[in-house]
Design a protein around this motif. Sequence first.
Motif, mmCIF file in Angstrom:
data_model
loop_
_atom_site.group_PDB
_atom_site.id
_atom_site.type_symbol
_atom_site.label_atom_id
_atom_site.label_comp_id
_atom_site.label_asym_id
_atom_site.label_seq_id
_atom_site.Cartn_x
_atom_site.Cartn_y
_atom_site.Cartn_z
ATOM 1 N N ALA A 175 -40.045 -47.018 -30.516
ATOM 2 C CA ALA A 175 -39.765 -47.434 -29.140
ATOM 3 C C ALA A 175 -38.274 -47.708 -28.957
ATOM 4 N N ASN A 176 -37.631 -48.298 -29.959
ATOM 5 C CA ASN A 176 -36.185 -48.529 -29.885
ATOM 6 C C ASN A 176 -35.420 -47.217 -29.890
ATOM 7 N N ARG A 177 -35.856 -46.254 -30.724
ATOM 8 C CA ARG A 177 -35.209 -44.931 -30.731
ATOM 9 C C ARG A 177 -35.301 -44.278 -29.357
ATOM 10 N N GLU A 178 -36.457 -44.391 -28.737
ATOM 11 C CA GLU A 178 -36.650 -43.803 -27.414
ATOM 12 C C GLU A 178 -35.745 -44.480 -26.380
ATOM 13 N N ALA A 179 -35.611 -45.791 -26.467
ATOM 14 C CA ALA A 179 -34.765 -46.517 -25.517
ATOM 15 C C ALA A 179 -33.298 -46.134 -25.689
ATOM 16 N N VAL A 180 -32.837 -46.065 -26.926
ATOM 17 C CA VAL A 180 -31.441 -45.691 -27.177
ATOM 18 C C VAL A 180 -31.183 -44.261 -26.714
ATOM 19 N N ALA A 181 -32.097 -43.363 -26.998
ATOM 20 C CA ALA A 181 -31.929 -41.967 -26.577
ATOM 21 C C ALA A 181 -31.904 -41.855 -25.055
ATOM 22 N N THR A 182 -32.672 -42.680 -24.365
ATOM 23 C CA THR A 182 -32.676 -42.661 -22.904
ATOM 24 C C THR A 182 -31.341 -43.149 -22.352
ATOM 25 N N VAL A 183 -30.757 -44.170 -22.975
ATOM 26 C CA VAL A 183 -29.439 -44.661 -22.545
ATOM 27 C C VAL A 183 -28.373 -43.594 -22.802
ATOM 28 N N TRP A 227 -28.131 -33.110 -11.471
ATOM 29 C CA TRP A 227 -29.554 -32.797 -11.380
ATOM 30 C C TRP A 227 -29.972 -31.892 -12.538
ATOM 31 N N VAL A 228 -29.194 -30.853 -12.801
ATOM 32 C CA VAL A 228 -29.486 -29.951 -13.920
ATOM 33 C C VAL A 228 -29.403 -30.715 -15.242
ATOM 34 N N ALA A 229 -28.385 -31.562 -15.381
ATOM 35 C CA ALA A 229 -28.249 -32.351 -16.609
ATOM 36 C C ALA A 229 -29.437 -33.280 -16.795
ATOM 37 N N ALA A 230 -29.934 -33.881 -15.722
ATOM 38 C CA ALA A 230 -31.086 -34.778 -15.808
ATOM 39 C C ALA A 230 -32.338 -34.023 -16.233
ATOM 40 N N VAL A 231 -32.525 -32.837 -15.708
ATOM 41 C CA VAL A 231 -33.696 -32.034 -16.091
ATOM 42 C C VAL A 231 -33.605 -31.639 -17.562
ATOM 43 N N VAL A 232 -32.444 -31.206 -17.991
ATOM 44 C CA VAL A 232 -32.256 -30.819 -19.393
ATOM 45 C C VAL A 232 -32.473 -32.026 -20.308
ATOM 46 N N CYS A 233 -31.907 -33.174 -19.946
ATOM 47 C CA CYS A 233 -32.087 -34.381 -20.757
ATOM 48 C C CYS A 233 -33.552 -34.787 -20.823
ATOM 49 N N ALA A 234 -34.264 -34.701 -19.713
ATOM 50 C CA ALA A 234 -35.677 -35.069 -19.704
ATOM 51 C C ALA A 234 -36.492 -34.161 -20.616
ATOM 52 N N VAL A 235 -36.206 -32.877 -20.598
ATOM 53 C CA VAL A 235 -36.932 -31.937 -21.460
ATOM 54 C C VAL A 235 -36.615 -32.213 -22.931
ATOM 55 N N VAL A 236 -35.346 -32.451 -23.248
ATOM 56 C CA VAL A 236 -34.962 -32.742 -24.632
ATOM 57 C C VAL A 236 -35.614 -34.037 -25.105
ATOM 58 N N LEU A 237 -35.590 -35.068 -24.268
ATOM 59 C CA LEU A 237 -36.225 -36.329 -24.645
ATOM 60 C C LEU A 237 -37.724 -36.143 -24.878
ATOM 61 N N ALA A 238 -38.380 -35.428 -23.995
ATOM 62 C CA ALA A 238 -39.826 -35.251 -24.107
ATOM 63 C C ALA A 238 -40.213 -34.450 -25.338
ATOM 64 N N ARG A 239 -39.443 -33.435 -25.673
ATOM 65 C CA ARG A 239 -39.808 -32.563 -26.798
ATOM 66 C C ARG A 239 -39.339 -33.089 -28.142
ATOM 67 N N CYS A 240 -38.193 -33.769 -28.170
ATOM 68 C CA CYS A 240 -37.582 -34.118 -29.457
ATOM 69 C C CYS A 240 -37.617 -35.605 -29.807
ATOM 70 N N VAL A 241 -37.698 -36.478 -28.821
ATOM 71 C CA VAL A 241 -37.539 -37.904 -29.101
ATOM 72 C C VAL A 241 -38.821 -38.691 -28.860
ATOM 73 N N PHE A 242 -39.436 -38.544 -27.719
ATOM 74 C CA PHE A 242 -40.590 -39.358 -27.349
ATOM 75 C C PHE A 242 -41.806 -39.012 -28.203
#
Length: 108
Positions: free
Chosen positions: A15-23, A62-77
């Motif tokens: 959960a901490n890894r996910e929070a740091v990656a989101t920041v 907007w494009v950066a947010a979409v890319v970040c969301a996909v990376v977070l979902a596939r690699c971190v969460f």
Amino acid sequence: MRRTFSTYGAKMRQANREAVATVVALAVIVAVWFVGGIGLAGCGIEVFSTPIWIIGGTIGPWVAAVVCAVVLARCVFADFSLDDDAEAVSDAASAGATGAEGEEARRG
């Protein structure tokens, strides 16, 4: 692929890894916003009579947010429950353990 975590501490570390990656993702999006909006404000390029800094400051983040969301979902969460394993709790209940013994059984 579903990751499994054997202890509550491991779940908290995830959960901490996910929070740091989101920041970090937020910082990337803000950097893209600054570069695309403020960074391009000095150039006189226009696309369809719209200054490039407006496009860079709105579409870029907007494009950066979409890319970040996909990376977070596939690699971190990771998908996991913060509750203790249901099996350990049901085992303790079925054994009729009470007090400290029941608490030990519930913890696993």
